[in-house]
Design a protein around this motif. Sequence first.
Motif, PDB file in Angstrom:
ATOM      1  N   PHE A 149      24.318  73.757  43.365  1.00 16.75           N
ATOM      2  CA  PHE A 149      23.675  74.913  42.735  1.00 16.75           C
ATOM      3  C   PHE A 149      22.254  74.538  42.338  1.00 16.75           C
ATOM      4  O   PHE A 149      22.051  73.589  41.555  1.00 16.75           O
ATOM      5  CB  PHE A 149      24.458  75.357  41.498  1.00 16.75           C
ATOM      6  N   ASP A 150      21.275  75.293  42.837  1.00  8.42           N
ATOM      7  CA  ASP A 150      19.885  74.898  42.602  1.00  8.42           C
ATOM      8  C   ASP A 150      18.959  76.021  43.040  1.00  8.42           C
ATOM      9  O   ASP A 150      19.292  76.804  43.941  1.00  8.42           O
ATOM     10  CB  ASP A 150      19.568  73.634  43.411  1.00  8.42           C
ATOM     11  N   ALA A 151      17.792  76.078  42.417  1.00  7.72           N
ATOM     12  CA  ALA A 151      16.735  76.956  42.911  1.00  7.72           C
ATOM     13  C   ALA A 151      16.028  76.335  44.112  1.00  7.72           C
ATOM     14  O   ALA A 151      15.411  77.047  44.907  1.00  7.72           O
ATOM     15  CB  ALA A 151      15.716  77.228  41.809  1.00  7.72           C
ATOM     16  N   GLN A 186      24.530  74.903  49.715  1.00 11.79           N
ATOM     17  CA  GLN A 186      23.525  75.105  48.679  1.00 11.79           C
ATOM     18  C   GLN A 186      23.539  76.562  48.234  1.00 11.79           C
ATOM     19  O   GLN A 186      23.528  77.476  49.063  1.00 11.79           O
ATOM     20  CB  GLN A 186      22.138  74.718  49.200  1.00 11.79           C
ATOM     21  N   GLY A 188      21.909  79.495  45.543  1.00  7.89           N
ATOM     22  CA  GLY A 188      20.941  79.943  44.550  1.00  7.89           C
ATOM     23  C   GLY A 188      19.493  79.686  44.896  1.00  7.89           C
ATOM     24  O   GLY A 188      18.607  79.886  44.046  1.00  7.89           O
ATOM     25  N   LEU A 189      19.208  79.243  46.126  1.00 10.27           N
ATOM     26  CA  LEU A 189      17.827  78.899  46.491  1.00 10.27           C
ATOM     27  C   LEU A 189      16.920  80.123  46.435  1.00 10.27           C
ATOM     28  O   LEU A 189      17.322  81.239  46.759  1.00 10.27           O
ATOM     29  CB  LEU A 189      17.780  78.298  47.897  1.00 10.27           C
ATOM     30  N   SER A 209      22.745  77.254  53.411  1.00 11.36           N
ATOM     31  CA  SER A 209      22.056  77.597  52.180  1.00 11.36           C
ATOM     32  C   SER A 209      22.218  79.083  51.887  1.00 11.36           C
ATOM     33  O   SER A 209      21.872  79.922  52.725  1.00 11.36           O
ATOM     34  CB  SER A 209      20.565  77.258  52.291  1.00 11.36           C
ATOM     35  N   ASP A 243      22.129  71.950  39.158  1.00  9.49           N
ATOM     36  CA  ASP A 243      20.781  71.905  38.591  1.00  9.49           C
ATOM     37  C   ASP A 243      20.618  73.157  37.733  1.00  9.49           C
ATOM     38  O   ASP A 243      20.757  74.284  38.243  1.00  9.49           O
ATOM     39  CB  ASP A 243      19.756  71.881  39.725  1.00  9.49           C
ATOM     40  N   VAL A 246      18.948  76.595  38.599  1.00  6.69           N
ATOM     41  CA  VAL A 246      19.550  77.685  39.374  1.00  6.69           C
ATOM     42  C   VAL A 246      19.617  78.943  38.519  1.00  6.69           C
ATOM     43  O   VAL A 246      19.634  80.056  39.033  1.00  6.69           O
ATOM     44  CB  VAL A 246      20.953  77.293  39.895  1.00  6.69           C
ATOM     45  N   GLY A 262      16.632  83.828  39.026  1.00  6.23           N
ATOM     46  CA  GLY A 262      17.873  83.114  39.308  1.00  6.23           C
ATOM     47  C   GLY A 262      19.119  83.741  38.717  1.00  6.23           C
ATOM     48  O   GLY A 262      19.136  84.900  38.299  1.00  6.23           O
ATOM     49  N   LEU A 268      26.604  81.405  36.416  1.00  6.94           N
ATOM     50  CA  LEU A 268      26.771  79.976  36.675  1.00  6.94           C
ATOM     51  C   LEU A 268      28.093  79.470  36.110  1.00  6.94           C
ATOM     52  O   LEU A 268      28.822  78.732  36.781  1.00  6.94           O
ATOM     53  CB  LEU A 268      25.610  79.180  36.083  1.00  6.94           C
TER      54      LEU A 268
END
Length: 331
Positions: A149-151, A186, A188-189, A209, A243, A246, A262, A268
């Motif tokens: 989980f991450d931007a 991946q 939440g990008l 992603s 992360d 996100v 996000g 989350l």
Amino acid sequence: MTRYGPMFGPDVTFLGVPRCDLADPASFTDADVVIVGAPFDGGTSHRPGTRFGPSAIRQACYLPHDGSRPSLALRVDGLRDLRVYDAGDVEMFSGDIERSLSSLAAAVFAVASAGAIPVVLGGDHSIALPDATGVARHHGLGRVSLVHFDAHADTGDIEFGSLHGHGQPMRRLIESGAVRGDRFLQIGLRGYWPDPPTLAWMAEQRMRSYEMTEIVARGLDTCLTEAFTIAVDECEGVFLSVDVDVVDPGMAPGTGTPEPGGFTSRQLLDAVRRCCYELPVVGVDVVEVAPPYDHADITAYLGNRVVLEALSAIARRRSDAAGTTPPWDPT
């Protein structure tokens, strides 16, 4: 691996759980989970401060630090139904990234080899390389998938002349063979990075992603269900890397590289609960909590609750598998 104790903050354990010493295997032979602090921000490319993350996450709660947290939703106590220990902080000097990451990999491997789930409190996201590598060394290289989980994709190559940094760990994990590119999910990008050459490399590795545009269009639950199907295919376990960026910076301002647009904090927490309830999670890290940029500890509280959601869901999954209580019904 002598227990170094606190590097940045008071000498407390996560919400009062018992201590253990990674140099003394007898101190955690019965552990289900071992919490490890990774107070490192030597891989940061923008705003530092995540070295203070582990201490903040350990303390961020208004309830007594008594080693107990009954989950209202799941009807389990993740800190008591599981045997949870805190090994303290790994010594990680920001001026020597290779030595620091190597020390963390050894600590995580020691926990995984003892049959426990390592839960690592970061620290910037460069620590995902030793975290997932340490777990994969025990379970088998290429046999652990990664839900991330991450931007940001964190698949950069060389940054400031270095192979290591918080924008590169996912590329290093795939290149090393610790994690397969086609079992790398991946979620939440968004934003304005990576560039086309990096995206092309990701496509060559067959990474999947789920960008925020797709999540908004299809729905988070639909995307998670699809990702989970990929994650458990041909893999023995799942490593979960969270992360906090996100989450929209309006709900998680204390992070080094905030990116608007996000998740909500609720999304989350629900997603982490689903991951740890539905998947065979063998390792977790929570990264990029940078308390200096958050005057009200909002982000540290979120990081604390991410850990609790993960532990509660693991406890509920095990309880349901044992058949001692009726299976959990989320409705």
